[in-house]
Design a protein around this motif. Structure first.
Motif, PDB file in Angstrom:
ATOM      1  N   GLY A   1       0.855  -1.146   0.057  1.00  0.00           N
ATOM      2  CA  GLY A   1      -0.038   0.026   0.153  1.00  0.00           C
ATOM      3  C   GLY A   1       0.904   1.149   0.078  1.00  0.00           C
ATOM      4  N   PRO A   2       0.380   2.330   0.127  1.00  0.00           N
ATOM      5  CA  PRO A   2       0.811   3.701   0.049  1.00  0.00           C
ATOM      6  C   PRO A   2       1.635   4.035   1.330  1.00  0.00           C
ATOM      7  CG  PRO A   2      -1.488   4.100   0.083  1.00  0.00           C
ATOM      8  CD  PRO A   2      -1.186   2.632  -0.105  1.00  0.00           C
ATOM      9  N   GLY A   3       1.026   3.251   2.436  1.00  0.00           N
ATOM     10  CA  GLY A   3       1.641   3.585   3.654  1.00  0.00           C
ATOM     11  C   GLY A   3       2.116   2.435   4.398  1.00  0.00           C
ATOM     12  N   MET A   4       1.540   0.972   4.054  1.00  0.00           N
ATOM     13  CA  MET A   4       1.913   0.029   4.701  1.00  0.00           C
ATOM     14  C   MET A   4       2.006  -1.100   3.700  1.00  0.00           C
ATOM     15  SD  MET A   4      -0.076  -0.052   8.340  1.00  0.00           S
ATOM     16  CE  MET A   4       0.016   1.181   9.544  1.00  0.00           C
ATOM     17  N   PHE A   5       2.947  -2.164   4.066  1.00  0.00           N
ATOM     18  CA  PHE A   5       2.720  -3.466   3.505  1.00  0.00           C
ATOM     19  C   PHE A   5       2.901  -4.822   4.318  1.00  0.00           C
ATOM     20  CE2 PHE A   5       7.162  -2.370   4.064  1.00  0.00           C
ATOM     21  CZ  PHE A   5       7.746  -3.883   4.009  1.00  0.00           C
ATOM     22  N   GLU A   6       2.402  -5.888   4.028  1.00  0.00           N
ATOM     23  CA  GLU A   6       2.705  -6.977   4.752  1.00  0.00           C
ATOM     24  C   GLU A   6       3.634  -7.793   3.797  1.00  0.00           C
ATOM     25  OE1 GLU A   6       1.390  -9.353   1.361  1.00  0.00           O
ATOM     26  OE2 GLU A   6       0.604  -7.316   1.814  1.00  0.00           O
ATOM     27  N   GLU A   7       4.271  -8.596   4.748  1.00  0.00           N
ATOM     28  CA  GLU A   7       5.281  -9.281   4.391  1.00  0.00           C
ATOM     29  C   GLU A   7       5.521 -10.728   5.037  1.00  0.00           C
ATOM     30  OE1 GLU A   7       9.632  -7.637   3.422  1.00  0.00           O
ATOM     31  OE2 GLU A   7      10.245  -9.010   5.217  1.00  0.00           O
ATOM     32  N   ASP A   8       5.392 -11.744   4.127  1.00  0.00           N
ATOM     33  CA  ASP A   8       5.226 -13.109   4.820  1.00  0.00           C
ATOM     34  C   ASP A   8       6.692 -13.916   4.150  1.00  0.00           C
ATOM     35  OD1 ASP A   8       2.424 -12.694   5.317  1.00  0.00           O
ATOM     36  OD2 ASP A   8       1.813 -13.691   3.358  1.00  0.00           O
ATOM     37  N   HIS A   9       6.982 -14.643   5.477  1.00  0.00           N
ATOM     38  CA  HIS A   9       8.283 -15.437   5.196  1.00  0.00           C
ATOM     39  C   HIS A   9       7.547 -17.155   5.420  1.00  0.00           C
ATOM     40  CE1 HIS A   9      10.710 -12.052   6.105  1.00  0.00           C
ATOM     41  NE2 HIS A   9      11.691 -12.985   5.963  1.00  0.00           N
ATOM     42  N   LEU A  10       8.298 -17.874   4.553  1.00  0.00           N
ATOM     43  CA  LEU A  10       7.924 -19.445   4.573  1.00  0.00           C
ATOM     44  C   LEU A  10       9.644 -19.825   4.785  1.00  0.00           C
ATOM     45  CD1 LEU A  10       6.359 -21.917   3.979  1.00  0.00           C
ATOM     46  CD2 LEU A  10       7.055 -21.763   1.779  1.00  0.00           C
ATOM     47  N   VAL A  11       9.621 -20.662   5.749  1.00  0.00           N
ATOM     48  CA  VAL A  11      10.908 -21.270   6.356  1.00  0.00           C
ATOM     49  C   VAL A  11      10.686 -22.879   6.106  1.00  0.00           C
ATOM     50  CG1 VAL A  11      12.917 -21.376   7.671  1.00  0.00           C
ATOM     51  CG2 VAL A  11      11.368 -19.422   7.619  1.00  0.00           C
ATOM     52  N   VAL A  12      11.830 -23.374   5.160  1.00  0.00           N
ATOM     53  CA  VAL A  12      11.728 -24.648   4.931  1.00  0.00           C
ATOM     54  C   VAL A  12      13.172 -25.382   5.513  1.00  0.00           C
ATOM     55  CG1 VAL A  12      10.028 -24.911   3.279  1.00  0.00           C
ATOM     56  CG2 VAL A  12      12.450 -25.031   2.470  1.00  0.00           C
ATOM     57  N   ASP A  13      13.254 -26.593   5.722  1.00  0.00           N
ATOM     58  CA  ASP A  13      14.469 -26.873   6.268  1.00  0.00           C
ATOM     59  C   ASP A  13      15.157 -27.911   5.210  1.00  0.00           C
ATOM     60  OD1 ASP A  13      13.308 -29.508   6.205  1.00  0.00           O
ATOM     61  OD2 ASP A  13      13.338 -30.016   8.581  1.00  0.00           O
ATOM     62  N   SER A  14      16.446 -28.447   5.538  1.00  0.00           N
ATOM     63  CA  SER A  14      17.055 -29.247   4.410  1.00  0.00           C
ATOM     64  C   SER A  14      16.364 -30.381   3.757  1.00  0.00           C
ATOM     65  CB  SER A  14      18.425 -29.505   5.187  1.00  0.00           C
ATOM     66  OG  SER A  14      18.290 -30.576   6.180  1.00  0.00           O
ATOM     67  N   THR A  15      15.351 -30.818   4.653  1.00  0.00           N
ATOM     68  CA  THR A  15      14.479 -31.875   3.909  1.00  0.00           C
ATOM     69  C   THR A  15      13.464 -31.442   3.130  1.00  0.00           C
ATOM     70  OG1 THR A  15      12.973 -32.125   5.712  1.00  0.00           O
ATOM     71  CG2 THR A  15      15.025 -33.266   5.953  1.00  0.00           C
ATOM     72  N   GLY A  16      13.111 -29.865   2.890  1.00  0.00           N
ATOM     73  CA  GLY A  16      12.044 -29.327   2.453  1.00  0.00           C
ATOM     74  C   GLY A  16      10.734 -29.375   3.021  1.00  0.00           C
ATOM     75  N   THR A  17      10.681 -29.385   4.480  1.00  0.00           N
ATOM     76  CA  THR A  17       9.611 -29.521   5.358  1.00  0.00           C
ATOM     77  C   THR A  17       9.445 -28.065   5.715  1.00  0.00           C
ATOM     78  OG1 THR A  17      10.045 -31.882   5.966  1.00  0.00           O
ATOM     79  CG2 THR A  17       8.698 -30.555   7.498  1.00  0.00           C
ATOM     80  N   VAL A  18       8.177 -27.742   5.743  1.00  0.00           N
ATOM     81  CA  VAL A  18       7.800 -26.447   6.620  1.00  0.00           C
ATOM     82  C   VAL A  18       8.209 -26.301   7.947  1.00  0.00           C
ATOM     83  CG1 VAL A  18       6.237 -24.598   6.916  1.00  0.00           C
ATOM     84  CG2 VAL A  18       6.189 -25.724   4.710  1.00  0.00           C
ATOM     85  N   VAL A  19       9.310 -25.443   8.446  1.00  0.00           N
ATOM     86  CA  VAL A  19       9.489 -25.466  10.082  1.00  0.00           C
ATOM     87  C   VAL A  19       8.994 -24.264  10.585  1.00  0.00           C
ATOM     88  CG1 VAL A  19      11.281 -27.258   9.808  1.00  0.00           C
ATOM     89  CG2 VAL A  19      11.748 -24.701   9.224  1.00  0.00           C
ATOM     90  N   ALA A  20       8.755 -23.085   9.738  1.00  0.00           N
ATOM     91  CA  ALA A  20       8.302 -21.805  10.334  1.00  0.00           C
ATOM     92  C   ALA A  20       7.674 -21.073   9.386  1.00  0.00           C
ATOM     93  CB  ALA A  20       9.534 -21.031  10.781  1.00  0.00           C
ATOM     94  N   GLN A  21       6.489 -20.273   9.421  1.00  0.00           N
ATOM     95  CA  GLN A  21       5.886 -19.147   8.764  1.00  0.00           C
ATOM     96  C   GLN A  21       5.639 -17.848   9.620  1.00  0.00           C
ATOM     97  OE1 GLN A  21       2.671 -22.026   8.945  1.00  0.00           O
ATOM     98  NE2 GLN A  21       2.558 -22.359   6.800  1.00  0.00           N
ATOM     99  N   SER A  22       5.670 -17.053   8.928  1.00  0.00           N
ATOM    100  CA  SER A  22       5.540 -15.569   9.832  1.00  0.00           C
ATOM    101  C   SER A  22       4.790 -14.642   8.711  1.00  0.00           C
ATOM    102  CB  SER A  22       6.913 -14.866  10.091  1.00  0.00           C
ATOM    103  OG  SER A  22       7.587 -14.380   9.030  1.00  0.00           O
TER     104      SER A  22
END
Length: 285
Positions: A254-275
């Motif tokens: 947006g003009p004043g704010m934005f959302e930022e999503d993180h996806l984190v996977v480990d060495s096996t490709g498994t999702v370990v964290a999201q933000s």
């Protein structure tokens, strides 16, 4: 030699306010700063570790919930950034809000010089294990397990002039998703690889990774400090040893704010964290 990541999570007890409250102290040095201020993901990692430490300290041996409490990790950390913290001592003022066999909830206020700088709610539970019922495709599926030869390492790069975490982490950005280094613009997507120096990644380190990307709006030629307003991180599993891969994206700048999503996977490709975080567009843009 103790790793920087381990050192920043070292906590000492400074006060006990009763059966459900405790104050712990951490020291965050200048390694963990972006510009002059503490990296938000680092502080949230310390908050998560403080919640786990507090739950241990506030659960007596023989308590009916002791066995359940011992198996819990922080699975959701929701933080409001009231002001930018400084690299210095920080007191973590912790209260248990709800105890349970499945879920326990604590509040953690990070305080400097008598002022609350970050206020968090931490949900504790057992992390996922075993095969998921469903895993959808992600923007990390095509990213190799280890950094590519064309990756942009933090060490020795211009990014290190602002991001000072190089003494604590190995960070490599995917050059395909960071066109700013070529003087170009692109989609608000940044991918990369990260691991702590001197130790293997654990569930607390994944919290830091949930805020590790340069602001994705840099790819839109929006440069400068993008202060975090609110950050929520979900820890899904214990990570496997090795490199973690991350992707940071935004769907609404947006003009004043934005959302930022993180996806984190480990060495096996498994999702370990999201933000997901809500951040301010850099000033003057």
């Amino acid at each position: 030699m103790t790793s920087k990541i381990t050192q920043v999570q070292e906590l000492t007890e400074v006060d006990r306010g009763g059966p459900d409250s405790i104050t712990l102290r951490a020291h965050i040095d200048e390694t963990f700063t972006i510009g002059p201020k503490v990296h938000g993901g680092t502080l949230q990692m310390v908050v998560a570790k403080a919640a786990r430490t507090a739950l241990t300290a506030l659960t007596p041996d023989g308590d009916r919930l002791a066995e359940s409490a011992a198996a819990m990790i922080p699975v959701a950390i929701s933080s409001d950034y009231l002001t930018a913290p400084d690299a210095a001592d920080v007191d973590l003022v912790i209260s248990v809000r709800k105890r349970g066999r499945t879920v326990t909830v604590l509040s953690v206020d990070a305080v400097q010089l008598g002022r609350t700088v970050v206020s968090s709610s931490v949900t504790m539970a057992r992390p996922d294990s075993g095969r998921p019922h469903h895993s959808g495709p992600t923007v990390l599926d095509s990213v190799p397990v280890e950094p590519s030869s064309t990756g942009i390492p933090l060490d020795g790069s211009p990014i290190a002039e602002v991001n000072h975490l190089g003494a604590a982490i190995d960070l490599v950005l995917d050059s395909e998703t960071f066109p700013v280094v070529r003087g170009e613009t692109g989609e608000p997507l940044v991918r990369g690889w990260i691991r702590p120096k001197g130790v293997e990644p654990d569930e607390y380190f994944t919290v830091l990774v949930g805020d590790i990307s340069p602001p994705v709006v840099m790819n839109l030629a929006l440069f400068g400090w993008a202060p975090t307003v609110q950050l929520t991180t979900y820890v899904r599993r214990h990570p496997a040893p090795g490199w973690l891969r991350f992707a940071a994206t935004s769907s609404e700048v947006g003009p004043g704010m934005f959302e930022e999503d993180h996806l984190v996977v480990d060495s096996t490709g498994t999702v370990v964290a999201q933000s997901r975080q809500l951040a301010l567009i850099p000033a003057g843009r």
